[in-house]
Motif scaffolding. Structure first.
Motif, short mmCIF file in Angstrom:
data_model
loop_
_atom_site.label_atom_id
_atom_site.label_comp_id
_atom_site.label_asym_id
_atom_site.label_seq_id
_atom_site.Cartn_x
_atom_site.Cartn_y
_atom_site.Cartn_z
N ASP A 3 0.80 -1.22 0.00
CA ASP A 3 0.00 0.00 0.00
C ASP A 3 0.84 1.28 0.00
O ASP A 3 0.30 2.38 -0.19
N PRO A 38 3.31 4.50 -0.79
CA PRO A 38 3.37 5.38 -1.97
C PRO A 38 4.32 4.89 -3.06
O PRO A 38 4.03 5.06 -4.25
N ASN A 57 0.44 2.79 -3.68
CA ASN A 57 -0.02 4.10 -3.21
C ASN A 57 -1.52 4.08 -2.90
O ASN A 57 -2.28 4.92 -3.35
N ASP A 58 -1.93 3.10 -2.09
CA ASP A 58 -3.33 2.98 -1.70
C ASP A 58 -3.57 3.66 -0.36
O ASP A 58 -2.71 3.64 0.53
N ASP A 59 -4.76 4.23 -0.20
CA ASP A 59 -5.07 4.93 1.05
C ASP A 59 -6.16 4.23 1.85
O ASP A 59 -6.54 4.70 2.93
N PRO A 90 -8.15 3.55 6.84
CA PRO A 90 -6.93 4.13 6.26
C PRO A 90 -5.77 3.14 6.31
O PRO A 90 -5.62 2.40 7.29
N THR A 91 -4.99 3.10 5.26
CA THR A 91 -3.84 2.20 5.24
C THR A 91 -2.83 2.61 6.31
O THR A 91 -2.89 3.71 6.86
N HIS A 112 0.30 3.49 6.47
CA HIS A 112 1.13 4.70 6.33
C HIS A 112 0.30 5.98 6.40
O HIS A 112 0.85 7.05 6.68
N ILE A 113 -1.02 5.86 6.16
CA ILE A 113 -1.91 7.02 6.33
C ILE A 113 -2.27 7.18 7.81
O ILE A 113 -2.26 8.29 8.35
N GLU A 136 4.78 7.02 6.99
CA GLU A 136 5.41 6.08 6.07
C GLU A 136 6.53 5.29 6.73
O GLU A 136 6.63 4.07 6.56
#
Length: 293
Positions: free
Chosen positions: A85, A87, A91-93, A99-100, A102-103, A107
């Protein structure tokens, strides 16, 4: 979902979730631990642990070693999703409707959470109580191969390189046998080994898992076209937006559905010599090609 699979799933999820919670209950790095728990304990289909338990039941008896196998394959899966996921990757959110990692965190923390879960998976297999040391070592080796440069990571690399490139059906199948199929296959294989499976049983289960591994991906591609973001828990049409080759883009939707049905039938046939103890494996194969997310 059939009653057979629902009852089996409830019992198996109780076991693996308990094992997972124990494994991520403490760390000197509080933020890292929270990110690991967030990604590991926030639901999901738990297909790989279910396959491990189902394979163990098909050949013998589920044990604490099966719990550790089930937790190990889920940790590898969770780590792969965190990194997939990011970036720099897909790059999925959104993941499982949340929320993934890293969101939700950041990161760097997400990368470290994935790293830690990968290492923790192998720690689980180093603590088997009922398998012989030789069998335990082989299981560790097989998980390393399935999750690494000869398996899942190789598939991820091919997947990233295939964006905006045309692939043949054979190339697409090779990619998914590595990216998704290798971890599904090793989940079945390690679960069976935890219950003392013989070579003939393992060979039949390998054929079963190869078929359902591909069927799982074909169904994923179908759902990416037909389902919704709300149902999937992740962005619908994500593969299309990235211009990734899929079974639906190569075969068309109807032929992709026929492919999934063919793979399902082959998986069921691979279990012909197993008795009623393999009913959960049969039910999982049915679920994979009828699921909506």
């Amino acid at each position: 979902m059939s009653n057979t699979l629902k009852e089996f799933q409830d019992a198996s999820l109780s076991r693996v979730n308990h094992q997972l919670e124990l494994a991520v209950s403490s760390s000197p790095a509080e933020q890292l631990l929270k990110a690991m728990q967030y990604s590991l304990l926030n639901g999901g289909k738990r297909i790989r642990p279910l396959l491990a338990y189902a394979a163990a039941q098909a050949v013998g008896t589920v044990s604490s070693d099966t719990d550790r196998v089930a937790s190990a394959v889920e940790m590898i899966h969770a780590y792969s999703l965190i990194h997939d996921d990011l970036p720099a990757m897909d790059n999925d959110d959104l993941r499982r409707g949340q929320p993934t990692c890293h969101i939700a965190f950041d990161e760097a923390t997400a990368i470290l959470a994935g790293d830690a879960l990968q290492a923790l998976a192998f720690e689980q297999l180093s603590q088997l109580e009922h398998c012989s040391p030789e069998t335990a070592l082989k299981m560790i080796s097989e998980l390393a191969k399935a999750s690494g440069v000869a398996g899942m990571v190789a598939g991820q690399a091919i997947d990233l390189q295939s964006v905006n490139h045309a692939l043949s059906l054979e190339q697409l199948e090779q990619m998914h046998q590595l990216k998704t199929g290798a971890m599904i296959a090793v989940s079945v294989r390690l679960g069976a080994m935890s219950a003392g499976a013989g070579e003939q049983q393992l060979a039949a289960l390998d054929q079963y898992s190869r078929c359902i591994g591909l069927a799982f991906q074909v169904q994923d591609d179908i759902l990416d076209v037909e389902s919704s973001t709300e149902t999937l828990g992740k962005r619908q049409g994500a593969d299309q937006s990235l211009n990734k080759p899929t079974y639906t883009s190569i075969l068309g939707l109807d032929q992709a559905k026929a492919k999934a049905a063919e793979l399902h039938q082959s998986a069921i046939e691979a279990l012909a010599d197993f008795d009623d103890g393999a009913e959960p494996l049969r039910a999982i194969a049915n679920y994979i090609v009828t699921r909506s997310h």
